[in-house]
Write a protein that holds these residues in place. Structure first.
Motif, short mmCIF file in Angstrom:
data_model
loop_
_atom_site.label_atom_id
_atom_site.label_comp_id
_atom_site.label_asym_id
_atom_site.label_seq_id
_atom_site.Cartn_x
_atom_site.Cartn_y
_atom_site.Cartn_z
N ARG A 80 5.57 -19.69 -9.11
CA ARG A 80 5.01 -19.74 -10.53
C ARG A 80 3.44 -19.35 -10.26
NH1 ARG A 80 7.92 -23.10 -14.20
NH2 ARG A 80 10.06 -23.92 -13.24
N ILE A 81 2.95 -19.58 -9.17
CA ILE A 81 1.41 -19.17 -8.95
C ILE A 81 1.00 -17.67 -9.51
CG2 ILE A 81 -0.34 -18.66 -7.56
CD1 ILE A 81 1.11 -21.04 -5.47
N PRO A 82 0.16 -17.34 -10.54
CA PRO A 82 0.38 -16.13 -11.10
C PRO A 82 -0.72 -15.18 -10.07
CG PRO A 82 -1.27 -17.86 -11.89
CD PRO A 82 -0.54 -18.43 -11.11
N ILE A 83 0.07 -14.15 -9.46
CA ILE A 83 -0.60 -13.27 -8.57
C ILE A 83 -0.83 -11.93 -9.35
CG2 ILE A 83 -0.40 -12.05 -6.31
CD1 ILE A 83 -0.61 -15.20 -6.08
N ARG A 84 -2.09 -11.39 -9.26
CA ARG A 84 -2.43 -10.13 -9.94
C ARG A 84 -2.25 -8.96 -8.87
NH1 ARG A 84 -8.08 -12.41 -11.84
NH2 ARG A 84 -7.83 -13.29 -9.75
N ASP A 85 -1.98 -7.87 -9.65
CA ASP A 85 -2.02 -6.41 -8.70
C ASP A 85 -3.29 -5.99 -8.80
OD1 ASP A 85 -2.57 -5.29 -11.31
OD2 ASP A 85 -0.44 -4.46 -11.61
N LEU A 86 -3.40 -4.96 -7.93
CA LEU A 86 -4.79 -4.44 -7.70
C LEU A 86 -5.53 -3.83 -9.06
CD1 LEU A 86 -7.07 -3.82 -5.81
CD2 LEU A 86 -5.75 -1.65 -5.21
N ALA A 87 -4.84 -3.35 -9.94
CA ALA A 87 -5.35 -2.55 -11.05
C ALA A 87 -5.86 -3.84 -11.88
CB ALA A 87 -4.44 -1.79 -11.76
N SER A 90 -9.05 -5.41 -10.38
CA SER A 90 -10.33 -4.65 -10.42
C SER A 90 -10.74 -4.86 -11.87
CB SER A 90 -9.99 -3.28 -10.20
OG SER A 90 -11.06 -2.38 -10.37
N GLU A 91 -9.91 -4.71 -12.92
CA GLU A 91 -10.44 -4.97 -14.37
C GLU A 91 -10.95 -6.20 -14.62
OE1 GLU A 91 -8.17 -5.07 -18.72
OE2 GLU A 91 -6.95 -4.31 -16.96
N HIS A 92 -10.22 -7.50 -13.99
CA HIS A 92 -10.78 -8.65 -14.36
C HIS A 92 -12.18 -8.86 -13.62
CE1 HIS A 92 -6.80 -10.52 -15.67
NE2 HIS A 92 -7.05 -9.54 -16.26
N HIS A 93 -12.43 -8.05 -12.56
CA HIS A 93 -13.63 -8.16 -12.02
C HIS A 93 -14.53 -7.16 -11.88
CE1 HIS A 93 -12.56 -11.98 -9.55
NE2 HIS A 93 -11.40 -11.52 -9.64
N HIS A 94 -14.62 -6.70 -13.03
CA HIS A 94 -15.74 -5.77 -13.57
C HIS A 94 -15.79 -4.20 -12.86
CE1 HIS A 94 -17.33 -9.10 -15.75
NE2 HIS A 94 -17.41 -9.89 -14.48
N GLY A 95 -14.52 -3.86 -12.59
CA GLY A 95 -14.29 -2.64 -11.86
C GLY A 95 -14.67 -2.53 -10.40
N LEU A 96 -14.76 -3.58 -9.78
CA LEU A 96 -15.22 -3.51 -8.22
C LEU A 96 -13.81 -3.34 -7.48
CD1 LEU A 96 -17.00 -7.15 -7.95
CD2 LEU A 96 -18.00 -4.82 -8.06
N THR A 97 -13.85 -2.69 -6.38
CA THR A 97 -13.10 -2.30 -5.39
C THR A 97 -13.22 -2.66 -4.08
OG1 THR A 97 -13.56 -0.29 -5.36
CG2 THR A 97 -12.22 -0.50 -7.04
N GLY A 98 -12.42 -2.41 -3.07
CA GLY A 98 -12.45 -2.76 -1.67
C GLY A 98 -13.20 -4.14 -1.46
N HIS A 160 -4.02 -9.38 -0.08
CA HIS A 160 -3.18 -8.29 0.43
C HIS A 160 -3.24 -7.05 -0.65
CE1 HIS A 160 -1.71 -11.67 2.93
NE2 HIS A 160 -1.07 -10.82 3.48
N ALA A 161 -3.24 -7.23 -1.90
CA ALA A 161 -3.24 -6.27 -2.72
C ALA A 161 -4.57 -5.28 -2.56
CB ALA A 161 -3.27 -6.76 -4.03
N VAL A 162 -5.72 -6.02 -2.30
CA VAL A 162 -6.94 -5.61 -2.04
C VAL A 162 -6.93 -4.50 -0.86
CG1 VAL A 162 -9.52 -5.74 -1.67
CG2 VAL A 162 -8.17 -7.24 -3.63
#
Length: 270
Positions: A80-87, A90-98, A160-162
């Protein structure tokens, strides 16, 4: 199924539903509670404490040494722990990547676990002068432990997604694999798919129980007078989450798939 007994009424069935259902719902709300005000966080943590206390009594668990029960509860709510995918990350963190995105995830998780420790410590401090209320302390510590573990498992899974590590399996299998990796404070090896299917083995359950009990022991510091518990609980959680993030990131940098070399890179290196 034996049909000889009396039929259950809808009310009885509702009362006997899985007690971990409410626990999973509350933990899910608490681990993604950036928008919640302090009062709502405390209310949810209080509800979680009560739900865990009720579940512990029904399961016959007692005292802060209820390690096996604690591990079973955590495994039941891990999916039940909500895990987000990479896209989405990135959207939730202002477009950051890597690496910048990974930095932000760790900072956010540190803030979350520090807040849980501070809230729990403040509640314990308020109750310190009323000994009868301290009877609920073990359940409160279990609640803090469950939430902090869920925040850190969420962090580990999203790292892991990052880093491009794809973990195969069903949602439940992946959740258990991430919980097992958290118990060992390292990433999942993408070249060892058996690590997912074997995640529910006895050794893994023991490691998870031990890790949860260490986290529970850390929260014993919240049982102090005045605001000492709040400060200690928050800072210890923050430091532990930072350490986990550093360890998992170092591991995933080694385990991540090799990225294709851009065209012309050989010429640039020569």
């Amino acid at each position: 199924m034996n049909d000889s007994g009396p039929a259950e009424s809808p009310a009885a069935s509702a009362e006997e539903k899985d007690p971990n259902e409410e626990v999973g719902e509350l933990v899910g709300r608490l681990v993604q509670a950036d928008e919640l005000e302090g009062g709502e966080r405390r209310r949810l943590l209080g509800r979680l404490t009560k739900a865990l206390a009720d579940g512990g009594r029904k399961a016959g668990a007692s005292g802060v040494g209820r390690g096996r029960w604690l591990a079973d509860v955590f495994l039941s709510i891990a999916p039940r722990i909500p895990i987000r995918d990479l896209a989405t990350l990135s959207e939730h963190h202002h477009g950051l990547t890597g690496e910048q995105l990974a930095d932000d995830l760790v900072r956010t998780a540190q803030k979350a676990t520090m807040t849980v420790g501070a809230i729990g410590g403040a509640l314990a401090a308020a109750e310190f002068a009323a000994p009868p209320l301290l009877l609920s302390a073990p359940a409160q510590l279990v609640a803090e432990t469950i939430v902090v573990a869920a925040v850190e498992v969420k962090l580990l899974a999203e790292l892991h997604a990052v880093y491009g590590i794809d973990v195969p399996g069903t949602g439940t299998q992946r959740a258990v694999a991430f919980a097992a990796a958290w118990s060992k404070q390292r990433g999942i090896d993408p070249l060892a798919p058996a690590s997912v299917t074997l995640a529910l083995g006895a050794a893994t359950k023991t490691a998870l129980r031990n890790r949860l009990m260490r986290t529970l022991g850390r929260h014993l510091t919240t049982l102090g007078p005045f605001l000492t518990g709040a400060v200690a609980g928050g800072m210890l959680n923050r430091a532990a989450t930072k350490k986990l993030g550093e360890a998992v990131r170092a591991d995933l940098r080694i385990k991540r798939p090799a990225l294709p070399r851009p065209a012309g890179s050989a010429e640039l290196e020569s």
